[in-house]
Design an enzyme around this catalytic site. Sequence first.
Site, PDB file in Angstrom:
ATOM      1  N   ARG A   1       0.712  -1.123   0.069  1.00 57.29           N
ATOM      2  CA  ARG A   1      -0.043   0.018   0.076  1.00 57.29           C
ATOM      3  C   ARG A   1       0.788   1.185  -0.093  1.00 57.29           C
ATOM      4  O   ARG A   1       0.354   2.449  -0.483  1.00 57.29           O
ATOM      5  CB  ARG A   1      -0.818   0.065   1.172  1.00 57.29           C
ATOM      6  CG  ARG A   1      -2.125  -0.866   1.001  1.00 57.29           C
ATOM      7  CD  ARG A   1      -3.250  -0.363   1.622  1.00 57.29           C
ATOM      8  NE  ARG A   1      -3.214   0.409   2.954  1.00 57.29           N
ATOM      9  CZ  ARG A   1      -3.919  -0.202   3.951  1.00 57.29           C
ATOM     10  NH1 ARG A   1      -4.507  -1.235   3.760  1.00 57.29           N
ATOM     11  NH2 ARG A   1      -3.735   0.390   5.237  1.00 57.29           N
TER      12      ARG A   1
ATOM     13  N   ASP B   1      -3.659  -1.319  -3.422  1.00 60.37           N
ATOM     14  CA  ASP B   1      -4.749  -1.544  -2.322  1.00 60.37           C
ATOM     15  C   ASP B   1      -5.521  -2.700  -2.864  1.00 60.37           C
ATOM     16  O   ASP B   1      -5.919  -2.754  -4.056  1.00 60.37           O
ATOM     17  CB  ASP B   1      -5.525  -0.330  -2.194  1.00 60.37           C
ATOM     18  CG  ASP B   1      -6.336  -0.460  -0.924  1.00 60.37           C
ATOM     19  OD1 ASP B   1      -6.917  -1.869  -1.048  1.00 60.37           O
ATOM     20  OD2 ASP B   1      -6.684   0.400  -0.251  1.00 60.37           O
TER      21      ASP B   1
ATOM     22  N   LYS C   1       1.156 -18.533   5.103  1.00 63.26           N
ATOM     23  CA  LYS C   1       0.191 -18.865   6.213  1.00 63.26           C
ATOM     24  C   LYS C   1      -0.174 -17.262   6.947  1.00 63.26           C
ATOM     25  O   LYS C   1       0.477 -16.452   6.783  1.00 63.26           O
ATOM     26  CB  LYS C   1       0.725 -19.655   7.255  1.00 63.26           C
ATOM     27  CG  LYS C   1       2.073 -19.059   8.203  1.00 63.26           C
ATOM     28  CD  LYS C   1       2.437 -20.065   9.163  1.00 63.26           C
ATOM     29  CE  LYS C   1       1.679 -19.960  10.475  1.00 63.26           C
ATOM     30  NZ  LYS C   1       2.482 -19.244  11.292  1.00 63.26           N
TER      31      LYS C   1
ATOM     32  N   HIS D   1       6.657 -22.995   5.638  1.00 60.88           N
ATOM     33  CA  HIS D   1       8.516 -22.842   5.579  1.00 60.88           C
ATOM     34  C   HIS D   1       9.280 -24.037   6.209  1.00 60.88           C
ATOM     35  O   HIS D   1      10.341 -24.224   5.657  1.00 60.88           O
ATOM     36  CB  HIS D   1       8.789 -21.565   5.797  1.00 60.88           C
ATOM     37  CG  HIS D   1       8.855 -21.079   7.304  1.00 60.88           C
ATOM     38  ND1 HIS D   1       7.947 -21.272   8.404  1.00 60.88           N
ATOM     39  CD2 HIS D   1      10.142 -21.348   8.246  1.00 60.88           C
ATOM     40  CE1 HIS D   1       8.435 -20.974   9.417  1.00 60.88           C
ATOM     41  NE2 HIS D   1       9.679 -21.239   9.335  1.00 60.88           N
TER      42      HIS D   1
ATOM     43  N   LYS E   1      12.929 -26.436   4.946  1.00 62.43           N
ATOM     44  CA  LYS E   1      14.399 -26.533   5.697  1.00 62.43           C
ATOM     45  C   LYS E   1      15.143 -27.843   5.381  1.00 62.43           C
ATOM     46  O   LYS E   1      14.329 -28.866   4.979  1.00 62.43           O
ATOM     47  CB  LYS E   1      13.840 -26.744   7.104  1.00 62.43           C
ATOM     48  CG  LYS E   1      13.538 -25.266   7.724  1.00 62.43           C
ATOM     49  CD  LYS E   1      13.177 -25.487   9.253  1.00 62.43           C
ATOM     50  CE  LYS E   1      12.451 -24.139   9.889  1.00 62.43           C
ATOM     51  NZ  LYS E   1      13.332 -23.158  10.070  1.00 62.43           N
TER      52      LYS E   1
ATOM     53  N   GLU F   1      11.196 -22.344  21.002  1.00 64.61           N
ATOM     54  CA  GLU F   1      11.566 -20.793  20.988  1.00 64.61           C
ATOM     55  C   GLU F   1      11.943 -20.103  22.109  1.00 64.61           C
ATOM     56  O   GLU F   1      11.313 -20.232  22.823  1.00 64.61           O
ATOM     57  CB  GLU F   1      10.700 -20.197  19.887  1.00 64.61           C
ATOM     58  CG  GLU F   1      10.168 -20.862  18.664  1.00 64.61           C
ATOM     59  CD  GLU F   1       9.218 -20.079  17.983  1.00 64.61           C
ATOM     60  OE1 GLU F   1       9.845 -19.105  16.963  1.00 64.61           O
ATOM     61  OE2 GLU F   1       8.018 -20.037  18.212  1.00 64.61           O
TER      62      GLU F   1
ATOM     63  N   ASP G   1      -0.742 -21.728  15.677  1.00 65.52           N
ATOM     64  CA  ASP G   1       0.429 -21.060  14.803  1.00 65.52           C
ATOM     65  C   ASP G   1       1.619 -22.058  14.678  1.00 65.52           C
ATOM     66  O   ASP G   1       2.116 -21.782  13.550  1.00 65.52           O
ATOM     67  CB  ASP G   1       1.047 -20.004  16.092  1.00 65.52           C
ATOM     68  CG  ASP G   1       2.440 -19.178  15.381  1.00 65.52           C
ATOM     69  OD1 ASP G   1       2.090 -18.769  14.415  1.00 65.52           O
ATOM     70  OD2 ASP G   1       3.280 -19.183  15.998  1.00 65.52           O
TER      71      ASP G   1
ATOM     72  N   HIS H   1       3.426 -26.529  11.151  1.00 61.29           N
ATOM     73  CA  HIS H   1       4.774 -27.213  11.036  1.00 61.29           C
ATOM     74  C   HIS H   1       5.034 -28.718  11.775  1.00 61.29           C
ATOM     75  O   HIS H   1       5.194 -29.581  11.324  1.00 61.29           O
ATOM     76  CB  HIS H   1       5.544 -26.387  11.656  1.00 61.29           C
ATOM     77  CG  HIS H   1       5.719 -24.680  11.364  1.00 61.29           C
ATOM     78  ND1 HIS H   1       5.212 -24.571   9.807  1.00 61.29           N
ATOM     79  CD2 HIS H   1       5.324 -23.678  11.960  1.00 61.29           C
ATOM     80  CE1 HIS H   1       5.246 -22.892   9.859  1.00 61.29           C
ATOM     81  NE2 HIS H   1       5.481 -22.565  11.014  1.00 61.29           N
TER      82      HIS H   1
ATOM     83  N   LYS I   1       6.779 -20.982  23.248  1.00 55.49           N
ATOM     84  CA  LYS I   1       7.683 -19.314  23.171  1.00 55.49           C
ATOM     85  C   LYS I   1       8.222 -19.479  24.557  1.00 55.49           C
ATOM     86  O   LYS I   1       7.646 -19.924  25.697  1.00 55.49           O
ATOM     87  CB  LYS I   1       6.620 -18.235  23.158  1.00 55.49           C
ATOM     88  CG  LYS I   1       5.953 -18.340  21.724  1.00 55.49           C
ATOM     89  CD  LYS I   1       6.545 -17.761  20.569  1.00 55.49           C
ATOM     90  CE  LYS I   1       5.787 -17.707  19.280  1.00 55.49           C
ATOM     91  NZ  LYS I   1       6.671 -17.645  17.913  1.00 55.49           N
TER      92      LYS I   1
END
Length: 486
Positions: free
Chosen positions: A47, A90, A145, A175, A179, A213, A232, A237, A335
């Site tokens: 944008r 846009d 995603k 993704h 790997k 993580e 998530d 994954h 996390k």
Amino acid sequence: MSRAVASTLILFGATGDLAARMLLPSLYGLDADGLLPKELAVVATARTQQNDAGYREHVVAALRDHAPGGLFDERTAERFAERFRYVPLDAQDGDGFQRLAEALGDEAGEVAIFLSTAPSLFKPTIDNLEAAGLAGPNVRLALEKPLGTDLASSREINDAVAAAYTEEQTFRIDHYLGKETVQNLLALRFANILFEPLWSAQHIEHVQITIAETVGLEKRGDYYDGTGALRDMVQNHMLQLLALVAMEPPASFDATAIRDEKVKVLRSLRPLTPERIEREVVTGQYAPGAVASQPVPGYSDELSRQSATETFVALRAHVDNWRWAGVPFYLRTGKRMPERRTEIVIQFRQVPHSMFASRGARTVPNRLIISIQPEENIALELMAKLPGLDRGGIRLREVALDIDQPHAFSDVRRRIAYERLLLDLLEGDPTLFVRRDEVEAQWQWIDGVRAAWTAAGMAPRPYAAGNWGPSAAIALAERDGVSWND
Ligand code: BG6
């Protein structure tokens, strides 16, 4: 299906974070090795109002910060940036798409489009692409995603895509499939005779998959808080990793053969019911604590409000088929864990009878540890005899047979996952992209988990940042006599 190499790449969300951190550095890495089609032109859109020169400066700045180690060079980056043109756009503005199509001209050749925008923009973008004549057989579309938030919304996205593009033209990104070690799992399983005869309930006691993580919210509160760890990380994954571990041997390295086998696994996941959910799933949310000796705030402090979103999930899944009957798959992701670690642990069974027991030696069951990050490594833990004359009895100890990937292949640069995926997209190879039926099978199972935990009134348990989740996660495995590989 067209396999001609794309000569135009249109990047939606070109000023976003993913583009700066992953997509531009990946294209640069490919270009540095002469792997991008010579004539490839990249049309960047977002944008923000700016001209080609403005965007090219953005490209160079992004590369300065994020180019793969040692590859950044100002001159080379500037030359690379010349591949880029910028069209402000846009998603709702049909005229803008006409201008985009005009900018491509009549000779666009094969076109790859990469949507790295909010999913709410997918449908208007696709409608406008189609109206502007950018959905012909020469076009392929990649989607980043999240592909929905549940099965229904994922179907809506998939329907919107399918109204304009065939499945063969659609490249859904996970993704993790880009790997190197994840692909190496296929080599390990199917290019060696050793493992396949052992790869079943007969010889495998359980499987663990961990994606830990150390990072917290990373300013992604708006997205993350409406998503949580299950959607998530597990939905995509982790279930992809599970499918690669559990699938039957595909007949060939081919998109249909591999994805057919993965989807069978995903459809064999045993649904979790409200009656079983509290024994099978633990969720958590990080509270203040310390990671790598640095104090870090809790999730709700980072978010500046209270929230019931889980930042950690551990669960026990079953693949209900002949090969895996009775073998638990323990999955956990979170996390603010003590370290960054993605790994798959295959725990083999104990030998059926130990002849060494009469000499006082203990045998420990073999384990195969596939480390995906930060280190890439495959270690097979075997029993070996301690050197000596054994007067006091035989002593056995586990020793690891290691394939230290970076060391074994030290002359090969480790690629960003997106380098592989972008190149496959440009060349039209969908093998490492997720097919519609896979995504939908993943959502179907995840929706069941969420429905069950809502029905059971489950809430995330607090864990201090820098820990391996709430203690209930340890108990989840220990009830079966299993310890997480911490
Ligand atoms: C993304 C998630 O898909 O994967 C992030 O949205 C997560 O929350 C990331 O941090 C992890 O990817 P990687 O490649 O760093 O393991």
